[in-house]
Design an enzyme around this catalytic site. Structure first.
Site, PDB file in Angstrom:
ATOM      1  CB  ALA A   1      -0.890  -0.012   1.234  1.00 29.42           C
TER       2      ALA A   1
ATOM      3  CD  GLN B   1       2.189   6.906   4.267  1.00 27.86           C
ATOM      4  OE1 GLN B   1       3.098   6.529   4.996  1.00 27.86           O
ATOM      5  NE2 GLN B   1       2.243   8.063   3.621  1.00 27.86           N
ATOM      6  CB  SER B   2       4.025  -0.349   2.091  1.00 24.75           C
ATOM      7  OG  SER B   2       4.845  -1.447   2.427  1.00 24.75           O
ATOM      8  CG  ASN B   3       4.851   0.525   8.266  1.00 22.98           C
ATOM      9  OD1 ASN B   3       5.063   1.725   8.376  1.00 22.98           O
ATOM     10  ND2 ASN B   3       3.725  -0.047   8.696  1.00 22.98           N
TER      11      ASN B   3
ATOM     12  CB  ALA C   1       7.331  -0.209   0.432  1.00 31.44           C
TER      13      ALA C   1
END
Ligand SMILES: *Cc1c(COP(=O)(O)O)cnc(C)c1O
Length: 339
Positions: free
Chosen positions: A77, A79-81, A83
């Site tokens: 997503a 706001q992926s942590n 990523a």
């Protein structure tokens, strides 16, 4: 069992602290009604604001290096942590990173994890919400190969057999930290997303006969496929390390009651969990994962599902940069709560 012989690079600052939360216990009614709460601080794994994905990436990036990869590709997503931490891990390992992020917005705000991705210099490709992320990553991989790169694709959340080993190893760490305590933890609460954490915690607990039941609090829907995925990747991870145990769906305890309207959508209970934990212990939870997981633990305590004589470990999986991406919504929720 040969976890120790798996390729692994050091990314995290482990063991992470295991801290007692006496003021949170008091705020939840004290010893008469609330169990003892220990917070396992995996928000402090160290690299790039930390979080649970660091533990998975120690095994995943080591595998990428063994395969002579030049670039990591992952997805999530906006706001992926995961990523953000893949981008940071790539830097540490001397690799490049391409992030495929889905978003409903034309130009997502450069805040929270998106800002950190930018600062890390990761190449970001925004795709519309609902995109088949595996297909999108495969496309990027082909494109990079034609440019002479050696891509290594990490699935959403780092949730495959190799990533699962991160929380198998973390289970051993937690056992070492709790073996000498007076009352052994009888439950471990944490946020359930793509389920690599669940697979690792369940496999680890079974492998070493941990005294706790692993209680996932879901932050997104997708049952029963997600339980099937956790069973499958736990099985594959067991094979990787020659472990003679099998995780079954009965071993995977998950509560879907705290998702609210959907993934990443704030709930009143989540905002309460965030403020209660901040104001009692000075510990920040995040609005997408650990806030909802703590809301689940609080809900279970208030409805008498946990005996006050028990000791519970709350695994803080990180995600705090997302607080800043949700600043307006959080402030609105606080103002509403204050009337
Ligand atoms: C990814 C993530 C989780 C969930 O872990 P999974 O292995 O994807 O289930 C929990 N908390 C935070 C902060 C995360 O970023």
């Amino acid at each position: 069992m040969r976890l120790g012989s798996q390729p692994r690079i050091r990314l995290g600052n482990v063991p992470t602290p295991l801290e007692e939360a006496p003021r949170l216990r008091a705020a939840l009614g004290g010893e008469a009604v609330c169990p003892r709460i220990l917070i396992k601080r995996d928000d402090l794994t160290g690299l790039a604001f930390g979080g649970n994905k660091i533990r998975k990436l120690e095994f995943l990036v080591a595998d990428a290096l063994a395969k002579e990869a030049t670039v990591l590709i992952t997805a999530g997503a906006v706001q992926s942590n995961h990523a953000r931490l893949t981008a940071a891990a790539a830097r540490v390992a001397g690799l490049r990173a391409v992030l495929v992020l889905d978003t409903a917005e034309e130009r997502p705000p450069v805040q929270g994890n998106v800002l950190l991705d930018r600062l890390l210099g990761a190449e970001t490709r925004f795709v519309p919400a609902g995109t088949d992320m595996d297909a999108a990553m495969a496309e990027v991989a082909i494109e990079l190969e034609t440019r002479g790169e050696q891509p290594y694709v990490i699935p959403v959340g780092g949730s495959n057999a190799i990533g699962t080993l991160g929380y198998v190893a973390a289970t051993l760490e937690l056992l070492e930290q709790t073996v000498a305590t007076v009352t052994a933890p009888s439950r471990l609460y944490y946020a359930n997303g793509s389920r690599g954490t669940q697979a690792g915690l369940a496999l680890g607990a079974k492998l070493w006969r941990a005294p706790w039941v692993v209680h996932g609090i879901a932050v997104s829907g997708g049952e029963p496929e997600k339980i099937h995925r956790a069973v499958r990747i736990a099985g594959e991870a067991a094979q990787l390390v020659d472990a003679d145990v099998a995780v079954q769906s009965d071993d995977l305890v998950n509560d879907n009651g705290y998702i609210g309207p959907g993934y990443g959508v704030l709930t009143e209970a989540c905002v309460e969990a965030i403020t209660l934990t901040a104001q009692s212990e000075g510990v920040f939870l995040d609005p997408v994962y650990s806030g909802k997981a703590m809301a689940g633990l609080i809900g279970h305590i208030r409805t008498g599902q946990i005996d006050p004589d028990e000791t519970v470990v709350f695994l803080h999986t990180g995600g705090t940069p997302a607080l800043f991406a949700k600043a307006d919504e959080l402030v609105n929720a606080l103002e509403q709560a204050e009337g």
